[in-house]
Design an enzyme around this catalytic site. Sequence first.
Site, short mmCIF file in Angstrom:
data_model
loop_
_atom_site.label_atom_id
_atom_site.label_comp_id
_atom_site.label_asym_id
_atom_site.label_seq_id
_atom_site.Cartn_x
_atom_site.Cartn_y
_atom_site.Cartn_z
N LEU A 232 25.17 3.87 -9.24
CA LEU A 232 26.41 3.93 -10.01
C LEU A 232 27.48 4.76 -9.28
CD1 LEU A 232 27.86 3.21 -12.65
CD2 LEU A 232 26.99 5.35 -13.59
N ASP A 233 28.63 4.13 -9.08
CA ASP A 233 29.80 4.78 -8.46
C ASP A 233 29.53 5.32 -7.05
OD1 ASP A 233 31.16 4.27 -10.81
OD2 ASP A 233 30.81 6.25 -11.65
N GLU A 234 28.52 4.77 -6.37
CA GLU A 234 28.20 5.30 -5.05
C GLU A 234 28.20 4.22 -3.96
OE1 GLU A 234 24.85 7.91 -4.84
OE2 GLU A 234 25.49 9.08 -6.58
#
Length: 288
Positions: A232-234
């Site tokens: 997530l978000d990476e």
Amino acid sequence: MNHNTNSSVRLLISCQDQPGIVSSVSTFLHQYKANIVQSDQYSTDPSGGLFFMRVEFEMLEQNFEIDMLRTAFSDVAQSFQMDWRMELKSRKKRMAIFVSKEDHCLLELLWKWRSGEIDVDIPLVISNHPDLKEQVEAYHIPFFHIPVTKETKQDAEKAAIQKLLDYDVDFIVLARYMQILSPEFVGTFPKKIINIHHSFLPAFIGANPYAKAFERGVKLIGATAHYVTNDLDEGPIIEQDVLRVNHRYATEQLRVAGRNVERIALARAVTWHINDQIIVHGNKTVIF
């Protein structure tokens, strides 16, 4: 010189750096009567690092076949163990947009599309809320409302994937789509989902970044456009932008300022993706 976009081709390459790559590519293009219009390359370390290259060229023979050219180039690619792709400049990519209730990123993309700044086809918009239906259909783009709850998430994703396949979509833009995509969804479209995160990653990941930023008294707020992975978000970062703020900005003012940064960063990332300017390697991007 007038460039014929019907015969313009883009070639993107990444591999281990080694002698002879540029020479082999140039020789190949010369053999097939191609004229190099632009060539960019980058090496992480000339003594055995990674090598990245983007070449834009024109085929002088008008009735060439891109598939034939790809097949012929695969021999060169194999000899250097290249990760590569070859794209026709004239082929418009088909971009699906996913959105929830916030419209600023969606409207920025639609405006740039209508004005010709973003040269794509937009065959559909998918949303987990019905709120933006009229705004989308005003652009004569099909709008599909696929509600998502914890119980229906799997079925909703299946329905969305089927729509994307039916409409032959090339890539997806999450224009503030407030849902986490499953590994199955992400795996169906690897390196083809662009998300805008409303903070300057890796700071303030997850929900409510502006409230968190306000609490920390930040002096810069930002937005990050990145490819979606299962972390997530990476995923690999494509573009980031920032705006200077101060202690006078309340949370809502930070949010308004942030929306402006989000729109700009996302539109820029989408443009680079469309123009085949991005090479993804591991969790990083090289942008030419």
